[in-house]
Design a protein around this motif. Sequence first.
Motif, mmCIF file in Angstrom:
data_model
loop_
_atom_site.group_PDB
_atom_site.id
_atom_site.type_symbol
_atom_site.label_atom_id
_atom_site.label_comp_id
_atom_site.label_asym_id
_atom_site.label_seq_id
_atom_site.Cartn_x
_atom_site.Cartn_y
_atom_site.Cartn_z
ATOM 1 N N UNK A 84 0.837 -1.109 0.134
ATOM 2 C CA UNK A 84 -0.008 0.160 0.012
ATOM 3 C C UNK A 84 1.023 1.182 0.135
ATOM 4 N N UNK A 85 0.640 2.145 -0.980
ATOM 5 C CA UNK A 85 1.267 3.690 -0.992
ATOM 6 C C UNK A 85 0.907 4.520 0.056
ATOM 7 N N UNK A 86 1.714 5.010 0.917
ATOM 8 C CA UNK A 86 1.620 6.088 1.966
ATOM 9 C C UNK A 86 1.573 7.647 1.445
ATOM 10 N N UNK A 87 0.400 7.935 1.515
ATOM 11 C CA UNK A 87 0.098 9.504 0.999
ATOM 12 C C UNK A 87 0.794 9.606 -0.324
ATOM 13 N N UNK A 88 0.583 8.789 -1.279
ATOM 14 C CA UNK A 88 1.151 9.104 -2.692
ATOM 15 C C UNK A 88 0.138 9.004 -3.594
ATOM 16 N N UNK A 138 8.173 7.405 -6.348
ATOM 17 C CA UNK A 138 8.305 8.685 -6.560
ATOM 18 C C UNK A 138 7.019 9.384 -6.739
ATOM 19 N N UNK A 139 6.653 10.489 -6.011
ATOM 20 C CA UNK A 139 5.398 11.149 -6.183
ATOM 21 C C UNK A 139 5.876 12.813 -6.338
ATOM 22 N N UNK A 140 5.846 13.346 -7.432
ATOM 23 C CA UNK A 140 6.421 14.806 -7.405
ATOM 24 C C UNK A 140 5.349 15.694 -7.151
ATOM 25 N N UNK A 141 4.183 15.466 -7.028
ATOM 26 C CA UNK A 141 3.193 16.565 -6.926
ATOM 27 C C UNK A 141 2.453 16.568 -5.771
ATOM 28 N N UNK A 142 2.193 15.445 -5.137
ATOM 29 C CA UNK A 142 1.279 15.139 -3.899
ATOM 30 C C UNK A 142 2.244 15.252 -2.812
ATOM 31 N N UNK A 155 5.630 15.030 -2.865
ATOM 32 C CA UNK A 155 6.740 15.621 -3.354
ATOM 33 C C UNK A 155 7.859 14.807 -2.631
ATOM 34 N N UNK A 156 7.918 13.875 -2.640
ATOM 35 C CA UNK A 156 8.756 12.951 -2.003
ATOM 36 C C UNK A 156 9.170 11.582 -2.971
ATOM 37 N N UNK A 213 11.293 8.568 4.116
ATOM 38 C CA UNK A 213 10.768 9.256 2.830
ATOM 39 C C UNK A 213 11.654 10.515 2.760
ATOM 40 N N UNK A 214 12.166 10.761 1.636
ATOM 41 C CA UNK A 214 13.293 11.571 1.056
ATOM 42 C C UNK A 214 12.624 12.676 0.229
ATOM 43 N N UNK A 215 12.384 13.794 0.652
ATOM 44 C CA UNK A 215 11.823 15.070 0.097
ATOM 45 C C UNK A 215 12.589 15.264 -1.054
ATOM 46 N N UNK A 216 11.827 15.725 -2.268
ATOM 47 C CA UNK A 216 12.530 16.075 -3.476
ATOM 48 C C UNK A 216 12.855 17.659 -3.664
ATOM 49 N N UNK A 217 12.282 18.579 -2.887
ATOM 50 C CA UNK A 217 12.742 20.016 -3.055
ATOM 51 C C UNK A 217 13.998 20.138 -2.030
ATOM 52 N N UNK A 218 14.756 20.948 -2.810
ATOM 53 C CA UNK A 218 16.111 21.300 -1.848
ATOM 54 C C UNK A 218 17.201 21.502 -2.973
ATOM 55 N N UNK A 219 18.504 21.319 -2.594
ATOM 56 C CA UNK A 219 19.522 21.813 -3.408
ATOM 57 C C UNK A 219 19.612 21.094 -4.757
ATOM 58 N N UNK A 220 19.709 21.800 -5.625
ATOM 59 C CA UNK A 220 19.847 21.098 -7.294
ATOM 60 C C UNK A 220 18.552 20.806 -7.722
#
Length: 362
Positions: A139-143, A160-164, A166-167, A180-187
Amino acid sequence: MRKKVVALVAVLGALAAGVVVARGCSGDGTSKETGPVKPGHEKIAAGTSRDDAPRPAGSAVAIVAETSARPEKGAEVVFSATWGGTRLNELGRSRPDEANPEAPMSLAMDPKGNMFVLDQVNGRVVRIGPDGKPEAVIPLKEQEAAQDMAVTDDGKVAVLDRYNSKSIVMYDDKGGVLGEMPLEGEGLDELGFVTGVFVDGKDVYVEKEHGPLLRIGTTDGQPADRVEVPGRPTRDGLSYIKAGIIEPEVGRMYISSVDRTTMQHRFTREYRQGSEIRGILLLDTDKTGTIYLATLLVQNGQETVILSCHEPLKGIPTGTAVLPVNTMPEETFRDMAVLDEGGVVYSVRTEQGVSYQKYDCQ
């Protein structure tokens, strides 16, 4: 069937300046430059780059002639599912009135021959065993907007979930959440430019605009220092590769490789497909490093999917196959996955359901 490939000429030096690379796709699959990549459009341009093909002085650039191939018959069916509910032999499909239709967004294979299907409509990943029987559900967690996934050698899954969310959420082989690894950040300023998730050893990467990869975290679900590599890692551990379209109308494209140890350019090889290229559907390798490339072409007014295989150190073609074309309207992210031992599993959709079929170059 044996691919009839003739190398026309090997040209010393770089490709001429001003190479135009396809940077995205329209909803009908035609190539064009775009802004942020829209959900579901990436499948047409997977592996293409916003940057020109690398052309260091003194490197060898090979020009390869058009190839001929005949349609494959009797492809092996790995797994089939009907559209419907949440049973293991069913997969979700959505056709809302005011949004894009969706089918399972992505698939991946592990070294044991297990297949993983991202059934985001039903909020889950389905694992199918080597015998073609569904075994488990994660089951996917909040994705709610999950689009892509990658699988580790020991069966962990990075989603990968880019829009909900974002991680990237990392799940263990039992379905438990590791982190859980956030997408937003350096680079990574624009999440719409993320075009895939990849696992290399203990590192988890996202791809930026079908070009370089950026490390986001580790396979235990923890964020890590962000480091960029020049392309997709090959499974033999020797190279980073990428591919791109030079002139789509006349069928010119390239594959480029960088030596992983020295970070030196290994080769850039140009291919001429002989007809219009609508997009690149697959760029990956098997455990031996053999490069698998799938392109969507227009031949005699009809779309055709050509799978080609290439030797890992020079990019020399070794075989081809003709695959069926998906004509359904559902948007997906990754329709093909390469097996460690060689061959490709391809998601073929119909009105009745989806069939995961195995093909290989001949």
